[in-house]
Design an enzyme around this catalytic site. Structure first.
Site, PDB file in Angstrom:
ATOM      1  N   LYS A  12      56.806  20.028  61.920  1.00 48.42           N
ATOM      2  CA  LYS A  12      56.499  21.440  61.669  1.00 48.42           C
ATOM      3  C   LYS A  12      55.778  22.044  62.873  1.00 48.42           C
ATOM      4  CE  LYS A  12      53.772  24.489  58.734  1.00 48.42           C
ATOM      5  NZ  LYS A  12      52.781  24.608  57.653  1.00 48.42           N
ATOM      6  N   GLU A  18      53.015  11.156  67.707  1.00 45.28           N
ATOM      7  CA  GLU A  18      53.924  10.063  67.357  1.00 45.28           C
ATOM      8  C   GLU A  18      55.384  10.525  67.400  1.00 45.28           C
ATOM      9  OE1 GLU A  18      51.338  11.131  65.557  1.00 45.28           O
ATOM     10  OE2 GLU A  18      50.287   9.474  64.556  1.00 45.28           O
ATOM     11  N   GLY A  58      52.983  20.755  55.269  1.00 47.22           N
ATOM     12  CA  GLY A  58      53.726  19.543  55.613  1.00 47.22           C
ATOM     13  C   GLY A  58      53.978  18.655  54.412  1.00 47.22           C
ATOM     14  N   ARG A  59      52.936  18.454  53.580  1.00 51.74           N
ATOM     15  CA  ARG A  59      53.079  17.550  52.441  1.00 51.74           C
ATOM     16  C   ARG A  59      53.820  18.180  51.273  1.00 51.74           C
ATOM     17  NH1 ARG A  59      48.100  18.870  53.818  1.00 51.74           N
ATOM     18  NH2 ARG A  59      46.818  20.181  52.442  1.00 51.74           N
ATOM     19  N   GLU A  81      45.483  14.370  50.940  1.00 49.97           N
ATOM     20  CA  GLU A  81      45.387  15.335  52.038  1.00 49.97           C
ATOM     21  C   GLU A  81      45.134  16.743  51.478  1.00 49.97           C
ATOM     22  OE1 GLU A  81      48.678  16.343  55.053  1.00 49.97           O
ATOM     23  OE2 GLU A  81      47.416  14.927  56.159  1.00 49.97           O
ATOM     24  N   HIS A 100      51.288  -9.394  39.628  1.00 46.75           N
ATOM     25  CA  HIS A 100      51.071 -10.691  40.282  1.00 46.75           C
ATOM     26  C   HIS A 100      50.214 -10.547  41.531  1.00 46.75           C
ATOM     27  CE1 HIS A 100      54.125 -12.279  37.527  1.00 46.75           C
ATOM     28  NE2 HIS A 100      54.723 -11.113  37.736  1.00 46.75           N
ATOM     29  N   LYS A 133      42.735  13.026  65.974  1.00 41.37           N
ATOM     30  CA  LYS A 133      43.800  13.291  66.955  1.00 41.37           C
ATOM     31  C   LYS A 133      43.187  13.571  68.335  1.00 41.37           C
ATOM     32  CE  LYS A 133      47.121  15.290  63.679  1.00 41.37           C
ATOM     33  NZ  LYS A 133      47.875  16.499  63.268  1.00 41.37           N
TER      34      LYS A 133
HETATM   35  O1  F6P Z   1      48.075  15.226  60.724  1.00 37.91           O
HETATM   36  C1  F6P Z   1      48.443  15.496  59.433  1.00 37.91           C
HETATM   37  C2  F6P Z   1      49.741  16.239  59.447  1.00 37.91           C
HETATM   38  O2  F6P Z   1      49.573  17.513  59.996  1.00 37.91           O
HETATM   39  C3  F6P Z   1      50.355  16.347  58.069  1.00 37.91           C
HETATM   40  O3  F6P Z   1      49.780  17.375  57.303  1.00 37.91           O
HETATM   41  C4  F6P Z   1      51.799  16.564  58.420  1.00 37.91           C
HETATM   42  O4  F6P Z   1      52.651  16.334  57.313  1.00 37.91           O
HETATM   43  C5  F6P Z   1      51.976  15.545  59.553  1.00 37.91           C
HETATM   44  O5  F6P Z   1      50.727  15.551  60.232  1.00 37.91           O
HETATM   45  C6  F6P Z   1      53.136  15.822  60.487  1.00 37.91           C
HETATM   46  O6  F6P Z   1      52.942  17.096  61.059  1.00 37.91           O
HETATM   47  P1  F6P Z   1      54.195  17.782  61.838  1.00 37.91           P
HETATM   48  O7  F6P Z   1      55.284  17.966  60.801  1.00 37.91           O
HETATM   49  O8  F6P Z   1      53.654  19.063  62.345  1.00 37.91           O
HETATM   50  O9  F6P Z   1      54.632  16.830  62.915  1.00 37.91           O
END
Ligand code: F6P
Length: 548
Positions: free
Chosen positions: A206, A212, A267-268, A353, A384, A512
């Site tokens: 987003k 990453e 995002g979530r 979150e 288990h 971050k």
């Molecule tokens: O760092 C948390 C976060 O912003 C989440 O809320 C989000 O889903 C994820 O990182 C990935 O963010 P993006 O879609 O902007 O890469």
């Protein structure tokens, strides 16, 4: 804003909790043969049996009063109508618009957003069909057979877990692989098996600024070029989903290959947007649309059902009851279905979150507990590993059991055994096994009286451990959509009661920033002296182990 613990109903709930703690659910069931029927609600294909909870009618009534005194319905309507309820980011919260099947417009900044939503869905549908029919070919003319979906957090969990959950609905046209972690072995193991000529990379971010995802996409691009592709061919093999179109183009993604998303989608809460493209590619657009349909049905239920028949509100109320009056630190999710094994991880981000905060929407620190720890795993595996603690450990940890009454890729014997374990665990947690019952079981075992007493003490199961059992006929895309939306709205209701902004996530920023500085240290661009001695020692360890 009135603090939660100052609401008139809070005193009633406190008194009810003190009174009911001397009761045992086993006795509640004996006293009321109709209990299971009275505490069962069905909607959108989901059945909620919440009779194995430490409640009675007065508690249940007080929890619904809590929602009235917290203005839950007013806040709910404000969300659906596009009001700016994410006040720290100045945004509306409209993941519900993404699955809106109604005809009414929904306005953000005076503009009806529904045409853009529908245009994006149409673009997704066309793209999925172009991949599945082979009309979209790679640079050597091969059809696309593999999708590498790169993203993390809400740009990974939703697509991956919904695709996994709906495995029986996956198409043979393509295979979707998910990559999230910046740990290079993840993307290495995925790319190592693929032919770049028939591979499409779907980059989801987003913000288009997540370290990453950017790194993994760079690695994928490097792999593509080293495998024989060139920069001109990238546009046939790389697409992106982002709200930051400018950054995506700058990164090298062709503008025509960017699916938009909007800042009023968190995002979530984004699997319903173009972030869900990997789901549509894995299942076909028709099944993705059914997912949206199920969520829309749950939205309609949430908007219209009275609190005592409202599934998200019931779950939210039970969670608040245990969080505040039974000192429950966590909420356990036990999906008794292998395909739903990822659900706890999905709800972890959704819940933790959203409500893992101690400052309310006005910026005041709250003096009461808020979002719980979400954990769990697929049944029967947990039996288990951690069920010992659930049965005989200290503390209250409410459980949601989730079970499909029918399933594919199994047979009657397997599914009946799965059901027996799910229902049996809920029963054991509720009724337990008393010391007297354990002592009697140990008669005529050749034990002395003291040995019999001691062993009976070890074997005693207190019971009175609350759980809610959620069943549905089969995990179809539509049911899954309703299930996820139900948890989204549960989280929303709890956030309203706790007075939180459930839609920002400032808590992830510091990690971050500091991570980026440590990376400079690891790469020798920042002197170790700028770090605390622990961090500088760790950096030194890494540098010694990985000489540049
Ligand atoms: O760092 C948390 C976060 O912003 C989440 O809320 C989000 O889903 C994820 O990182 C990935 O963010 P993006 O879609 O902007 O890469």
């Amino acid at each position: 804003m009135i603090m939660l613990t100052d609401l008139p109903i809070w005193e009633t709930l406190t008194a009810k909790a003190n009174a009911i703690k001397s009761s045992h659910m086993r006795d509640m069931f004996v006293a009321d043969p109709e209990r299971a029927q009275r505490y069962k609600v069905s909607a959108s294909g989901l059945n909620i049996d919440f009779s194995k909870n430490i409640i009675d009618d007065e508690v249940f009534g007080a929890l619904t009063s809590l929602f009235q005194q917290s203005n839950v319905e007013e806040k709910r309507n404000a969300m659906f109508q596009g009001e700016v309820i994410n006040t720290t980011e100045g945004r509306a919260v409209l993941h519900t618009a993404l699955r809106n099947k109604g005809a009414d417009p929904i306005y953000v900044d005076g503009k009806d957003i529904m045409p853009d939503v529908r245009d994006t869905l149409a673009k997704m549908k066309d793209f999925v069909e172009s991949i599945h029919t082979g009309s979209h070919k790679g640079y050597t003319g091969k059809p696309i057979k593999h999708i590498v979906a790169i993203g993390i957090g809400g740009s990974f969990l939703g697509p991956k877990i919904m695709t996994e959950a709906l495995k029986p609905y996956q198409t043979d046209a393509v295979k979707v692989h998910f990559v999230a972690n910046v740990d290079g072995c993840h993307i290495h193991d995925v790319l190592d098996t693929l032919d770049h000529e028939e591979t499409l990379v779907v980059m989801s971010s987003k913000s288009f600024s997540t370290q990453e995802t950017l790194q993994n996409t760079l690695t994928a691009k490097d792999w593509f070029i080293k495998s024989g592709g060139n920069q001109n061919d990238v546009s046939l093999h790389f697409i992106a989903i982002s709200s930051n179109v400018e950054a995506a183009v700058e990164f090298g993604i062709d503008a025509d290959n960017i699916f938009p998303m909007w800042d009023w989608v968190g995002g979530r809460y984004s699997l319903w947007s173009a972030i869900g493209l990997p789901i549509a590619l894995a299942l076909g657009f028709e099944h993705f649309d059914a997912l949206l349909e199920g969520a829309f049905e749950m939205d309609t239920h949430f908007l219209n059902a009275p609190a005592d028949q409202n599934l998200p509100m019931i779950l939210a109320g039970l969670g608040i009851w245990y969080r505040h009056f039974f000192d429950a630190q966590s909420q356990v999710l036990l999906p008794y279905y292998h395909y739903l094994r990822g659900l706890p991880a999905y709800v972890q981000q959704l819940d933790m979150e959203s409500n893992g905060k101690q400052v309310d929407i006005t910026g005041q620190r709250v003096d009461y507990p808020t979002g719980p720890i979400i954990w769990g795993s697929e049944g029967t595996n947990g039996q288990h590993s951690f069920h010992q603690l659930i049965h005989q450990g200290a503390g209250c940890m409410p459980i949601d059991f989730i079970f499909p009454l029918t399933a594919q890729n199994t047979n009657h014997q397997h599914h009946a055994m799965l059901a027996s374990n799910c229902f049996g665990q809920a029963q054991a947690l509720m009724q337990g096994k008393s010391f007297e019952e354990c002592y009697k079981d140990l008669e005529n075992k050749g034990l002395s009286a003291s040995e019999q007493k001691e062993l009976a003490q070890h074997k005693t199961m207190p019971g009175n451990k609350p759980s809610t059992t959620i069943t549905f006929n089969a995990l179809t895309p539509k049911i899954l959509g309703a299930l996820i939306a139900m948890y989204e709205h549960k989280v929303f209701v709890q956030g309203v009661v706790w007075g939180l902004n459930s839609f920002d996530q400032w808590g992830v920023e510091l990690g971050k920033v500091l991570g980026s500085r440590v990376l400079d240290g690891l790469n020798g661009d920042t002197p170790l002296s700028t770090f605390d001695t622990s961090t500088s020692s760790l950096i030194k360890q890494f540098q010694d182990a990985n000489p540049l």
